[in-house]
Design an enzyme around this catalytic site. Structure first.
Site, PDB file in Angstrom:
ATOM      1  N   ASP A  63       0.808  -1.225   0.000  1.00 45.71           N
ATOM      2  CA  ASP A  63       0.000   0.000   0.000  1.00 45.71           C
ATOM      3  C   ASP A  63       0.841   1.276   0.000  1.00 45.71           C
ATOM      4  O   ASP A  63       0.357   2.338  -0.348  1.00 45.71           O
ATOM      5  CB  ASP A  63      -0.938   0.003   1.222  1.00 45.71           C
ATOM      6  CG  ASP A  63      -0.184  -0.205   2.537  1.00 45.71           C
ATOM      7  OD1 ASP A  63       1.053  -0.359   2.520  1.00 45.71           O
ATOM      8  OD2 ASP A  63      -0.836  -0.221   3.604  1.00 45.71           O
ATOM      9  N   HIS A  64       2.111   1.185   0.388  1.00 44.92           N
ATOM     10  CA  HIS A  64       2.950   2.389   0.474  1.00 44.92           C
ATOM     11  C   HIS A  64       3.650   2.689  -0.852  1.00 44.92           C
ATOM     12  O   HIS A  64       3.541   3.781  -1.393  1.00 44.92           O
ATOM     13  CB  HIS A  64       4.014   2.223   1.562  1.00 44.92           C
ATOM     14  CG  HIS A  64       3.495   2.405   2.963  1.00 44.92           C
ATOM     15  ND1 HIS A  64       2.547   1.586   3.518  1.00 44.92           N
ATOM     16  CD2 HIS A  64       3.808   3.316   3.924  1.00 44.92           C
ATOM     17  CE1 HIS A  64       2.300   1.993   4.760  1.00 44.92           C
ATOM     18  NE2 HIS A  64       3.046   3.037   5.025  1.00 44.92           N
ATOM     19  N   ASP A 118       4.179  -1.118  11.280  1.00 45.45           N
ATOM     20  CA  ASP A 118       3.697   0.207  10.939  1.00 45.45           C
ATOM     21  C   ASP A 118       3.117   0.821  12.201  1.00 45.45           C
ATOM     22  O   ASP A 118       2.379   0.155  12.934  1.00 45.45           O
ATOM     23  CB  ASP A 118       2.630   0.119   9.836  1.00 45.45           C
ATOM     24  CG  ASP A 118       2.342   1.502   9.282  1.00 45.45           C
ATOM     25  OD1 ASP A 118       2.885   1.840   8.226  1.00 45.45           O
ATOM     26  OD2 ASP A 118       1.586   2.254   9.936  1.00 45.45           O
ATOM     27  N   ARG A 378      -0.386  12.807  10.108  1.00 43.10           N
ATOM     28  CA  ARG A 378       0.927  13.419  10.353  1.00 43.10           C
ATOM     29  C   ARG A 378       1.154  14.591   9.411  1.00 43.10           C
ATOM     30  O   ARG A 378       0.866  14.490   8.221  1.00 43.10           O
ATOM     31  CB  ARG A 378       2.051  12.396  10.139  1.00 43.10           C
ATOM     32  CG  ARG A 378       2.053  11.380  11.245  1.00 43.10           C
ATOM     33  CD  ARG A 378       3.189  10.393  11.164  1.00 43.10           C
ATOM     34  NE  ARG A 378       3.108   9.558  12.333  1.00 43.10           N
ATOM     35  CZ  ARG A 378       3.430   8.278  12.382  1.00 43.10           C
ATOM     36  NH1 ARG A 378       3.900   7.672  11.301  1.00 43.10           N
ATOM     37  NH2 ARG A 378       3.322   7.607  13.504  1.00 43.10           N
ATOM     38  N   SER A 536       7.053   7.224  13.002  1.00 47.08           N
ATOM     39  CA  SER A 536       6.849   5.930  12.355  1.00 47.08           C
ATOM     40  C   SER A 536       7.593   4.790  13.051  1.00 47.08           C
ATOM     41  O   SER A 536       8.404   4.999  13.949  1.00 47.08           O
ATOM     42  CB  SER A 536       7.320   6.006  10.912  1.00 47.08           C
ATOM     43  OG  SER A 536       8.711   5.841  10.862  1.00 47.08           O
ATOM     44  N   ARG A 538       9.494   2.861  11.173  1.00 48.36           N
ATOM     45  CA  ARG A 538      10.505   2.441  10.185  1.00 48.36           C
ATOM     46  C   ARG A 538      11.850   2.167  10.850  1.00 48.36           C
ATOM     47  O   ARG A 538      12.460   3.043  11.463  1.00 48.36           O
ATOM     48  CB  ARG A 538      10.631   3.486   9.061  1.00 48.36           C
ATOM     49  CG  ARG A 538      11.202   4.824   9.439  1.00 48.36           C
ATOM     50  CD  ARG A 538      11.051   5.826   8.313  1.00 48.36           C
ATOM     51  NE  ARG A 538       9.651   6.153   8.115  1.00 48.36           N
ATOM     52  CZ  ARG A 538       9.193   7.351   7.744  1.00 48.36           C
ATOM     53  NH1 ARG A 538      10.015   8.339   7.492  1.00 48.36           N
ATOM     54  NH2 ARG A 538       7.902   7.566   7.614  1.00 48.36           N
TER      55      ARG A 538
HETATM   56  C1  MIC Z   1       4.147   6.484   8.285  1.00 50.06           C
HETATM   57  O1  MIC Z   1       2.959   6.784   8.334  1.00 50.06           O
HETATM   58  O2  MIC Z   1       5.064   7.219   8.679  1.00 50.06           O
HETATM   59  C2  MIC Z   1       4.522   5.135   7.691  1.00 50.06           C
HETATM   60  C3  MIC Z   1       5.128   5.374   6.371  1.00 50.06           C
HETATM   61  O3  MIC Z   1       3.348   4.379   7.500  1.00 50.06           O
HETATM   62  C4  MIC Z   1       5.460   4.432   8.671  1.00 50.06           C
HETATM   63  C5  MIC Z   1       6.040   3.171   8.167  1.00 50.06           C
HETATM   64  C6  MIC Z   1       7.166   3.361   7.203  1.00 50.06           C
HETATM   65  O4  MIC Z   1       7.974   4.268   7.354  1.00 50.06           O
HETATM   66  O5  MIC Z   1       7.241   2.548   6.272  1.00 50.06           O
HETATM   67  C7  MIC Z   1       4.835   4.146  10.030  1.00 50.06           C
HETATM   68  O6  MIC Z   1       3.887   4.787  10.403  1.00 50.06           O
HETATM   69  O7  MIC Z   1       5.351   3.295  10.771  1.00 50.06           O
HETATM   70 FE1  SF4 Z   2       0.020   4.862   5.096  1.00 48.97          FE
HETATM   71 FE2  SF4 Z   2       1.369   5.585   7.293  1.00 48.97          FE
HETATM   72 FE3  SF4 Z   2      -0.116   7.348   5.961  1.00 48.97          FE
HETATM   73 FE4  SF4 Z   2      -1.300   5.435   7.284  1.00 48.97          FE
HETATM   74  S1  SF4 Z   2      -0.047   7.051   8.149  1.00 48.97           S
HETATM   75  S2  SF4 Z   2      -1.797   6.100   5.226  1.00 48.97           S
HETATM   76  S3  SF4 Z   2       0.108   3.725   7.009  1.00 48.97           S
HETATM   77  S4  SF4 Z   2       1.723   6.311   5.213  1.00 48.97           S
END
Ligand code: MIC
Ligand code: SF4
Length: 646
Positions: A63-64, A118, A378, A536, A538
């Site tokens: 999905d990313h 995630d 975010r 996140s 990550r």
């Molecule tokens: C995010 O919303 O920051 C992400 C991208 O979903 C991350 C995961 C990632 O960095 O792949 C998260 O929330 O953990």
């Molecule tokens: Fe995707 Fe992270 Fe954004 Fe949710 S917050 S939509 S998991 S990138």
């Protein structure tokens, strides 16, 4: 009777004692991964040399990284599909939806434990799941049947009363909580919702609230499983999976926060933090350029139907570009069954792919200096892909009002609030969820050229004599600051040497070069303020610095997942015993930590740091459990666990 969170923790406890602050190990029933963290998680799972996952259910989502500008993301998808087929994991194809939305619809079961690579995994808390975001390596270990470790959180009871007025929605509930707790008020806690107001919220509304609880720093958020939950599961054709989990009269919460839903008003978070919340009325009239609706926070059928109902028969403002992404294919199919999709398209909105998309800077970046109002969770600096853009976070109602009027607008100005009725039975079509192979031996793992092997992890040395302060940063540094995402960087999530070139890029473009030069002489460290690494899950925000020679990070305090990720990759997280030492220490100072291995082996808590440049010493402390000390000493969790699960 005890709190729901404690009840589930107790049922799953395999190590330790449920006492606040003490480390426990819990059994994990379900796991989820998404592609941006999943490639690394599965490389780590492969390194464990097991032939099948040992969970009740593991799901791998794409999905990313759905912006396939060349072979890299597409190759990663193929790798993930082959791993899923081989190791007993369900595979949700790109286009099927955002992991948290799809998991809620098709997989979440009340009373289960779930960890996901995630940070918004707590979305499933809206259905009474104890759902926690973690680094990919922790998820890999859980897939291998290992426990998930955490410090027993405090339970913060959130007592809801009343019901939401028109034009105020679930997003405003969590924005209100963020207004009170800010981005670190939830650290070390589980937010457990209770009270008479809960029954007035649907499961997707609860999911919006538990999703964005992550922004308070909380370990997770959880709602009871009640009649509303049963109704939701029945609409998904999963009624038989319902179990009731209600709170008792004395739930034994450590603290209680009360929110009267009927008194809430539309709220909005200003740039560049989800904690900078004010009433929409306070900043009303600010000219907007872009509106985006979607993300795992606000992409449910209810959200989309609400937006469509407001757009019906109207056109968005001519100077606004508006993007709408449904959270799942199920939502999209439902929209297409009614006139809702037509209403959205006729309004002049752009229909975006059912994926994370703009939330993670994967397309739809705003123009220079834009004001963009998003229903996301975010708004960290730079995350949209446009460094000087100003991102505001609000409800779908506020976002749609802004799109119609061309300026930030209190949704109460939109006239009548339409009544949304959701279908009792939703369209069930799981054809984009691929079952694992019946003949796993015949499945070959397919690796594209962008997948680099994992590096070697070196154990902790006896002394750290050459430790250079490579960067000093302020409070609330995010993992987006440490390891940016976006369309340029995300394709390298399976290529550590390459992605390491982007570490701290937005804060100091010379960081990587300096770190690589420094690595020839010794180790590097980063000095951080409080809540270092918020955001996140990550693990690249730990793995890439490790690759660049960072062995120690010293801060005022850490965000939970990032701290765990540092430990997992053999980086020692230390905190100042006196915060004034943060002010004294300077970038480029040369530090020395003598006898570090001995101190850690003996569980000494305090470590003396000698600042050779300034000729001073100061004390730092660690709060590592015995298990965590052993992990850091071994050079990381992979070294530590490699053989124990086989
Ligand atoms: C995010 O919303 O920051 C992400 C991208 O979903 C991350 C995961 C990632 O960095 O792949 C998260 O929330 O953990
Ligand atoms: Fe995707 Fe992270 Fe954004 Fe949710 S917050 S939509 S998991 S990138």
């Amino acid at each position: 009777m005890t709190s729901i969170a404690r009840k589930i923790l107790k049922e799953h406890l395999v190590e330790g004692e449920l006492r606040t602050g003490k480390e426990i190990g819990i059994k994990i029933d379900h796991t989820l991964t998404q592609d941006a963290t999943g490639t690394m998680a599965y490389l780590q799972f492969e390194a464990m040399k097991l032939n099948k996952v040992r969970t009740e259910l593991s799901v791998s989502f794409i999905d990313h990284n759905t912006l396939q500008t060349d072979f890299k993301n597409a190759d990663d998808h193929r790798y993930l599909a082959s791993v899923a087929a081989k190791y007993g994991i369900k595979f949700s194809k790109p286009g099927n939806g955002i992991c948290h939305q799809v998991f809620l619809e098709r997989f979440a079961r009340p009373g289960k434990t779930l960890i996901g690579s995630d940070s918004h995994t707590p979305t499933a808390g809206g259905m009474g799941v104890l759902a926690i975001g973690a680094g990919g390596l922790d998820v890999a270990v859980a897939m291998g049947g290992g426990p998930f470790y955490l410090k027993t959180p405090k339970i913060l009871g959130i007592k809801l009363s009343g019901s939401l007025p028109d034009f105020v929605s679930a997003k405003d509930v969590i924005l209100e909580l963020l207004r009170r707790l800010d981005v670190k008020g939830g650290v070390g806690t589980i937010l457990e919702y209770f009270g008479s107001g809960v029954k007035n919220l649907t499961v997707p509304e609860r999911a919006t609230i538990s999703n964005m609880g992550a922004e308070t720093g909380a370990t997770t958020s959880i709602f009871p499983s009640d009649e509303m939950t049963r109704k939701f599961l029945e609409s998904e054709g999963r009624g038989e999976q319902w179990i009731g989990i209600e709170y008792g009269s004395d739930a034994g919460f450590d603290e209680i926060i009360e929110i009267d839903l009927s008194r809430l008003e539309p709220l909005i978070a200003r740039p560049h933090s989800p904690g900078r919340v004010v009433p929409v009325s306070e900043i009303e009239g600010l000219k907007a350029d872009q509106v985006a609706i979607g993300s795992c926070t606000n992409s449910s059928l209810k959200d989309m139907m609400t937006v469509a109902a407001f757009l019906k028969g109207r056109k968005i403002h001519e100077e606004i570009e508006m993007g709408i992404a449904a959270g799942s294919r199920q939502v999209l199919l439902e929209l297409s069954k009614t006139s809702a999709l037509t209403d959205i398209i006729s309004s002049g909105a752009r229909l975006l792919e059912t994926a994370c998309g703009p939330c993670i800077g994967m397309g739809f970046a705003p123009r220079s200096n834009a004001v963009s109002v998003r229903t996301f969770n975010r708004n960290f600096y730079g995350r949209s892909g446009t460094l000087n853009a100003n991102i505001y976070l609000a409800s779908p109602e506020t976002a749609v009002a802004t799109a119609l009027f061309g300026k930030i607008t209190d949704p109460r100005k939109m006239g009548c609030h339409p009544k949304i009725t959701l279908p009792e039975k939703l369209i069930i079509d799981d054809s984009m969820i691929i079952e694992p192979s019946n003949d796993p031996d015949s499945v070959t793992i397919i690796r594209g050229p962008n997948i680099a092997p994992l590096p070697e992890f070196s154990p902790l040395p006896e002394d750290i004599t050459n430790l250079t302060v490579l960067l000093k940063v302020e409070d609330n540094v995010t993992t987006d600051d440490i390891m940016p995402a976006g369309a340029e960087v995300l394709p390298y999530r399976s290529n550590l040497p390459k992605i390491s070139e982007f570490v701290f890029n937005q804060i100091d473009p010379s960081f990587t070069y300096r770190a690589i030069e420094n690595k020839k002489r010794g180790f590097g460290t980063i000095i951080g303020g409080s809540n270092y690494g918020q955001g996140s899950s990550r693990e690249h925000a730990a793995l890439a610095p490790m690759f660049l020679g960072i062995k120690v990070v010293i801060t005022k305090s850490f965000a939970r997942i990032h701290r765990d990720n540092l430990i997992n990759f053999g980086i020692l997280p230390l905190t100042f015993s006196s915060e004034s030492d943060y002010d004294t220490i300077k970038q480029a100072d040369e530090l020395e930590l003598k006898g570090i291995l001995k101190i850690l082996s003996k569980d000494g808590r305090s470590i003396t740091v000698h600042d050779k440049t300034q000729g001073i010493t100061f004390e730092v402390i660690h709060d590592l459990s015995d298990r965590e000390r052993a992990i850091v000493i071994a050079g990381g969790k992979l070294n530590f666990t490699r053989n124990s699960l086989i």
